[in-house]
Design an enzyme around this catalytic site. Sequence first.
Site, mmCIF file in Angstrom:
data_model
loop_
_atom_site.group_PDB
_atom_site.id
_atom_site.type_symbol
_atom_site.label_atom_id
_atom_site.label_comp_id
_atom_site.label_asym_id
_atom_site.label_seq_id
_atom_site.Cartn_x
_atom_site.Cartn_y
_atom_site.Cartn_z
ATOM 1 N N PRO A 162 -33.378 30.068 40.887
ATOM 2 C CA PRO A 162 -33.870 31.497 39.975
ATOM 3 C C PRO A 162 -33.841 32.775 41.053
ATOM 4 O O PRO A 162 -33.853 33.739 40.723
ATOM 5 C CB PRO A 162 -34.898 31.359 38.990
ATOM 6 C CG PRO A 162 -35.051 29.689 39.195
ATOM 7 C CD PRO A 162 -34.708 29.220 40.252
ATOM 8 N N GLU A 205 -41.388 22.848 38.950
ATOM 9 C CA GLU A 205 -41.548 24.194 39.166
ATOM 10 C C GLU A 205 -40.909 24.735 40.445
ATOM 11 O O GLU A 205 -40.629 25.967 40.657
ATOM 12 C CB GLU A 205 -43.164 24.488 39.193
ATOM 13 C CG GLU A 205 -43.917 24.379 38.128
ATOM 14 C CD GLU A 205 -43.219 25.465 36.856
ATOM 15 O OE1 GLU A 205 -43.147 26.756 36.969
ATOM 16 O OE2 GLU A 205 -42.802 24.761 35.928
ATOM 17 N N ARG A 256 -12.078 24.118 40.753
ATOM 18 C CA ARG A 256 -10.661 24.627 40.373
ATOM 19 C C ARG A 256 -9.805 25.655 41.288
ATOM 20 O O ARG A 256 -8.668 25.841 40.973
ATOM 21 C CB ARG A 256 -11.066 25.219 39.018
ATOM 22 C CG ARG A 256 -11.882 26.262 38.942
ATOM 23 C CD ARG A 256 -12.243 26.913 37.624
ATOM 24 N NE ARG A 256 -11.111 27.683 37.106
ATOM 25 C CZ ARG A 256 -10.268 27.390 36.070
ATOM 26 N NH1 ARG A 256 -10.518 26.242 35.607
ATOM 27 N NH2 ARG A 256 -9.390 27.928 35.611
ATOM 28 N N ASP A 262 -2.446 34.376 37.797
ATOM 29 C CA ASP A 262 -2.002 35.286 38.390
ATOM 30 C C ASP A 262 -1.162 36.407 37.443
ATOM 31 O O ASP A 262 -0.654 37.456 38.073
ATOM 32 C CB ASP A 262 -1.589 35.217 39.584
ATOM 33 C CG ASP A 262 -0.965 33.958 40.014
ATOM 34 O OD1 ASP A 262 0.345 33.660 40.240
ATOM 35 O OD2 ASP A 262 -1.800 33.058 39.874
HETATM 36 C C1 9D3 Z 1 -40.863 28.385 33.564
HETATM 37 C C2 9D3 Z 1 -40.738 28.048 35.164
HETATM 38 N N1 9D3 Z 1 -40.728 29.224 35.771
HETATM 39 C C3 9D3 Z 1 -42.058 30.025 35.765
HETATM 40 C C4 9D3 Z 1 -42.155 31.242 36.348
HETATM 41 C C5 9D3 Z 1 -40.193 29.300 37.177
HETATM 42 C C6 9D3 Z 1 -39.030 28.275 37.040
HETATM 43 C C7 9D3 Z 1 -39.053 27.147 37.823
HETATM 44 C C8 9D3 Z 1 -37.796 26.294 37.763
HETATM 45 C C9 9D3 Z 1 -37.857 28.668 36.291
HETATM 46 C C10 9D3 Z 1 -36.686 27.646 36.248
HETATM 47 C C11 9D3 Z 1 -36.764 26.663 37.032
HETATM 48 C C12 9D3 Z 1 -35.546 25.803 36.972
HETATM 49 N N2 9D3 Z 1 -34.379 26.544 37.081
HETATM 50 C C13 9D3 Z 1 -33.376 26.204 38.181
HETATM 51 O O1 9D3 Z 1 -33.582 25.203 38.692
HETATM 52 C C14 9D3 Z 1 -32.496 27.070 38.366
HETATM 53 C C15 9D3 Z 1 -31.850 28.252 37.509
HETATM 54 C C16 9D3 Z 1 -32.283 28.858 36.454
HETATM 55 O O2 9D3 Z 1 -33.373 28.375 35.853
HETATM 56 N N3 9D3 Z 1 -31.828 29.993 35.925
HETATM 57 C C17 9D3 Z 1 -30.644 30.400 36.519
HETATM 58 N N4 9D3 Z 1 -30.119 29.910 37.778
HETATM 59 C C18 9D3 Z 1 -30.688 28.750 38.216
HETATM 60 S S1 9D3 Z 1 -30.291 28.053 39.569
HETATM 61 C C19 9D3 Z 1 -31.490 27.011 39.439
#
Ligand code: 9D3
Length: 253
Positions: free
Chosen positions: A95, A122, A160, A175
């Site tokens: 994220p 986490e 793709r 295209d």
């Molecule tokens: C609720 C947990 N959060 C606390 C602030 C942090 C958190 C940790 C791990 C939020 C999401 C995740 C798991 N997400 C991903 O591994 C992830 C992700 C996403 O959640 N949203 C958009 N793109 C991605 S890329 C990897």
Amino acid sequence: MKPDYHVVTLFPEMFAALTDFGVSGRAVKQKLCSVKFWNPRDFTQDNYHSVDDRPFGGGPGMVMLVEPLDLALTAAKTTLLRQGVVSPRMIYLSPQGRRLDQALVLELVSEQALVLLAGRYEGIDERLFARHSIEEVSLGDYVLSGGELPAMVLLDAVIRQIPGALGHAESANEDSFADGLLDCPHYTRPEAYLGLKSPPVLRGGNHAEVTRWRLREALKRTSLRRPDLLEQRKMSPLEIELLGEISREADLE
Ligand code: 9D3
């Protein structure tokens, strides 16, 4: 040479959705690329095969252990090095990352190999970033349960684009129209459904008119739903003319 995609994940079975179905599944089956998996659990030594532990400093959730991830990433890199790939781009789906868009997808298609890391819990122990040069890529601002679906989204978008992955019909479709616009509406049989007619222009057999209608509808939708896409865009004289028609038509309503 065909690209090699390596994925470090606790849940390689999830990737059947990518490797066994549709356009991406066909590309893998045709060996246009390879997708290989490395499970950090296979790089554990302890009796429990632990891949996570409680965070230092306390708090909720668990953190992925650095050692199994380091060993899995190193195994992927070593395999690639033996094939002559020197420093593959390594991408942690997170994220905190750069947002995935089509420009990044097109950058990644030209790579000989990619090593993707899908996290769970986490997050991962920060010291992994000291051991490897890792980019972070996000899908957007919403909370998922892990990096596997994002890794599959990224690979689907990349695969793709590999030459030969799309059939003739599919790629021609791509295209036939200027990029950077939303798609136009689509219709197929029946000609009318419960009194809802399909646009006569699409059945009139005038290909130039069809093309113009589709571009006009795409511009209309884009200006209504995603004006940000039009702002970044260099318009052709035809597009400017069609946008003029569209705004005059809107004024009449
Ligand atoms: C609720 C947990 N959060 C606390 C602030 C942090 C958190 C940790 C791990 C939020 C999401 C995740 C798991 N997400 C991903 O591994 C992830 C992700 C996403 O959640 N949203 C958009 N793109 C991605 S890329 C990897």
